[in-house]
Scaffold this motif. Structure first.
Motif, PDB file in Angstrom:
ATOM      1  N   GLY A 187       4.379 -28.971  28.293  1.00  0.00           N
ATOM      2  CA  GLY A 187       5.125 -28.827  29.691  1.00  0.00           C
ATOM      3  C   GLY A 187       5.341 -27.285  29.812  1.00  0.00           C
ATOM      4  O   GLY A 187       5.171 -26.738  30.875  1.00  0.00           O
ATOM      5  N   VAL A 188       6.230 -26.767  28.917  1.00  0.00           N
ATOM      6  CA  VAL A 188       6.783 -25.485  29.022  1.00  0.00           C
ATOM      7  C   VAL A 188       5.516 -24.438  29.203  1.00  0.00           C
ATOM      8  O   VAL A 188       5.324 -23.829  29.944  1.00  0.00           O
ATOM      9  N   SER A 189       4.601 -24.629  28.051  1.00  0.00           N
ATOM     10  CA  SER A 189       3.169 -23.801  28.331  1.00  0.00           C
ATOM     11  C   SER A 189       2.546 -23.792  29.602  1.00  0.00           C
ATOM     12  O   SER A 189       2.066 -22.920  30.135  1.00  0.00           O
ATOM     13  N   LEU A 190       2.373 -25.070  30.106  1.00  0.00           N
ATOM     14  CA  LEU A 190       1.732 -25.378  31.154  1.00  0.00           C
ATOM     15  C   LEU A 190       2.583 -24.647  32.489  1.00  0.00           C
ATOM     16  O   LEU A 190       1.998 -23.967  33.233  1.00  0.00           O
ATOM     17  N   ALA A 191       3.920 -24.792  32.422  1.00  0.00           N
ATOM     18  CA  ALA A 191       4.482 -24.082  33.670  1.00  0.00           C
ATOM     19  C   ALA A 191       4.402 -22.525  33.365  1.00  0.00           C
ATOM     20  O   ALA A 191       4.343 -21.955  34.489  1.00  0.00           O
ATOM     21  N   VAL A 192       4.320 -21.870  32.291  1.00  0.00           N
ATOM     22  CA  VAL A 192       4.138 -20.509  32.015  1.00  0.00           C
ATOM     23  C   VAL A 192       2.691 -20.190  32.463  1.00  0.00           C
ATOM     24  O   VAL A 192       2.739 -19.263  33.432  1.00  0.00           O
ATOM     25  N   ARG A 193       1.703 -21.214  32.218  1.00  0.00           N
ATOM     26  CA  ARG A 193       0.204 -20.992  32.717  1.00  0.00           C
ATOM     27  C   ARG A 193       0.182 -20.862  34.053  1.00  0.00           C
ATOM     28  O   ARG A 193      -0.713 -20.229  34.819  1.00  0.00           O
ATOM     29  N   LEU A 194       0.920 -21.885  34.639  1.00  0.00           N
ATOM     30  CA  LEU A 194       0.494 -22.010  36.206  1.00  0.00           C
ATOM     31  C   LEU A 194       1.604 -21.481  37.061  1.00  0.00           C
ATOM     32  O   LEU A 194       1.660 -21.787  38.504  1.00  0.00           O
ATOM     33  N   THR A 195       2.351 -20.476  36.717  1.00  0.00           N
ATOM     34  CA  THR A 195       3.432 -19.701  37.604  1.00  0.00           C
ATOM     35  C   THR A 195       3.025 -18.432  37.461  1.00  0.00           C
ATOM     36  O   THR A 195       2.505 -18.041  36.733  1.00  0.00           O
ATOM     37  N   ARG A 196       3.954 -17.450  38.288  1.00  0.00           N
ATOM     38  CA  ARG A 196       3.844 -16.171  38.200  1.00  0.00           C
ATOM     39  C   ARG A 196       3.981 -15.507  36.771  1.00  0.00           C
ATOM     40  O   ARG A 196       3.698 -14.391  36.325  1.00  0.00           O
TER      41      ARG A 196
END
Length: 330
Positions: A187-196
Motif C-alpha cells: 500500500g505504501v509503495s502504491l501510494a508513492v507510485r501514484l502521488t507526486r
C-alpha cells in the motif's frame, strides 16, 4: 531565475511518468495476495508447519525487498537495511522486556528505527553513489558493535537476547500477520507510485541538480524516502524477532540482510511494486528447492543462478513479463 515551488504538472521524461491506475495492472498483485491467503489452508499434512515457516519468511523477504526498492526510487543505494532491520528487532525485544504489549511495541520499534534513519540521513544525504553506500555500510557496523557491547543485562551482549513469541507462537496467525505487514508495504509503495512523490523521487534519481531546478527539495524528499524505507524494514525485523524468539547481533545485523533486499529487487524488477514481491517469492522457493536437492554447495549454485539471472534479465522478472506489452507497472 526564480525557483519553482511545485512539482511540474507533466514530467519531461517517460521514466518520471506516473503509472495509470488500472485494474489490469493491479491484477497480478491481487492474484498474489489471493494465493497467499489460500496457502495456509492447503492440505500439507505433516509438512504444514515447515511450509508455513517458509511462507512466513518469504513474506518478510518481500517486505524487506519492497522497502529497499522504495528508497532506491530516489536514487539511493543503501547498505543500511540490516541496521534498520536489526534496530526494529532489538527495539521490539527491549520494549517487550520493559513490559509493553506487542501491539504498542511494534509500531514504536519501527518509529525508533525511522528516527535513526533521519539522524543518519542528515549526515549522509549530501553523499551519493559509492560514498553513500559505504557510509550506510559503516553505520550498520557501528550499530552492530554498539548492540554487541551493551551489558548482557540490557540487550544480551554478544550472546543474544530472548524475545517473546509473536501471537503466542501460532504459526498460522504469524503468517497472516506477516501477510498484513506486506500488504501495508505494498500500500505504501502504491501510494508513492501514484502521488507526486513518484515525480520527486524519479527526478532526483535522474539528476539532483535538474530536480532542484524543477523545484524539488532534494534533501527533504531523500530523507522522506529513507524514513519510509527504514520504518518498513524495521517492521520486517520485528516479525523476524517474534518468529525466531532469539536475537544475535552477528546474525541480525548481518551484511546478508542488506544485500538480499538489493539483489531481490534487481532480480524481480526495480522501481515497481510487484517486482520485489515476485522476486522474493521466486528466490525463496528456489533456495528451498536447491537446499533439498543439492545437499552440498547449494548456496554456490543459488548464487550462480542469481548472478546469471541478473545478467540476462537486466530489467528483472517484471521486464521479462512485459515483453510484448506496453505501459508501465505499478
Amino acid at each position: 531565475m526564480s525557483k519553482a515551488t511545485t512539482l511540474p504538472a507533466a514530467p519531461v521524461t517517460r521514466a518520471a511518468r506516473t503509472p495509470d491506475f488500472t485494474f489490469g495492472k493491479l491484477l497480478p498483485l491481487l492474484i498474489f495476495f489471493v494465493l497467499a491467503l489460500v496457502f495456509p489452508f492447503l492440505p500439507f499434512g505433516d509438512r504444514r508447519e515447515f511450509l508455513l515457516q517458509i511462507g512466513f519468511f518469504t513474506l518478510v523477504a518481500g517486505t524487506m525487498a519492497l522497502s529497499w526498492d522504495i528508497l532506491a526510487r530516489s536514487g539511493q543505494v543503501s547498505l543500511a537495511h540490516a541496521a534498520f532491520y536489526g534496530l526494529g528487532a532489538y527495539s521490539y525485544a527491549l520494549l517487550m522486556k520493559a513490559g509493553l504489549p506487542w501491539l504498542a511495541a511494534m509500531p514504536l520499534a519501527a518509529l525508533i528505527a525511522g528516527l535513526f534513519s533521519l539522524l543518519l540521513g542528515m549526515v549522509t544525504m549530501r553523499l551519493s553513489g559509492m560514498y553513500f553506500a559505504i557510509a550506510t555500510l559503516a553505520f550498520t557496523e557501528v550499530v552492530r558493535t554498539v548492540i554487541q557491547n551493551l551489558p548482557e543485562s540490557v540487550a544480551g551482549g554478544a550472546t543474544g537476547i530472548l524475545v517473546p513469541a509473536l501471537l503466542g507462537g501460532n504459526s498460522r496467525q504469524q503468517y497472516f500477520f506477516a501477510l498484513l505487514v506486506l500488504l501495508l508495504t505494498v500500500g505504501v509503495s502504491l501510494a508513492v507510485r501514484l502521488t507526486r512523490l513518484h515525480h520527486a523521487f524519479a527526478a532526483i534519481r535522474q539528476g539532483e541538480e535538474t530536480a532542484r531546478v524543477l523545484g524539488v527539495s532534494v534533501v527533504r524528499y531523500k530523507l522522506l524516502a529513507f524514513f519510509i524505507s527504514s520504518v518498513l524494514a524495521a517492521l520486517a525485523g520485528v516479525l523476524y524477532a517474534g518468529k525466531t524468539f532469539f536475537l544475535n547481533p552477528l546474525e541480525t545485523f548481518s551484511l546478508a540482510n542488506s544485500i538480499a533486499p538489493l539483489t531481490t529487487s534487481i532480480f524481480g524488477g526495480l522501481y515497481t511494486t510487484l517486482g520485489p514481491v515476485l522476486g522474493a517469492t521466486v528466490l525463496r522457493i528456489a533456495e528451498e528447492l536447491l537446499h533439498n536437492t543439492v545437499k552440498n554447495g547449494y548456496l554456490v549454485v543459488y548464487g550462480l543462478v542469481l548472478i546469471l539471472s541478473i545478467l540476462w534479465l537486466p530489467r528483472g522478472v517484471i521486464g521479462l513479463m512485459r515483453r510484448g506489452r506496453h505501459g508501465g507497472d505499478l
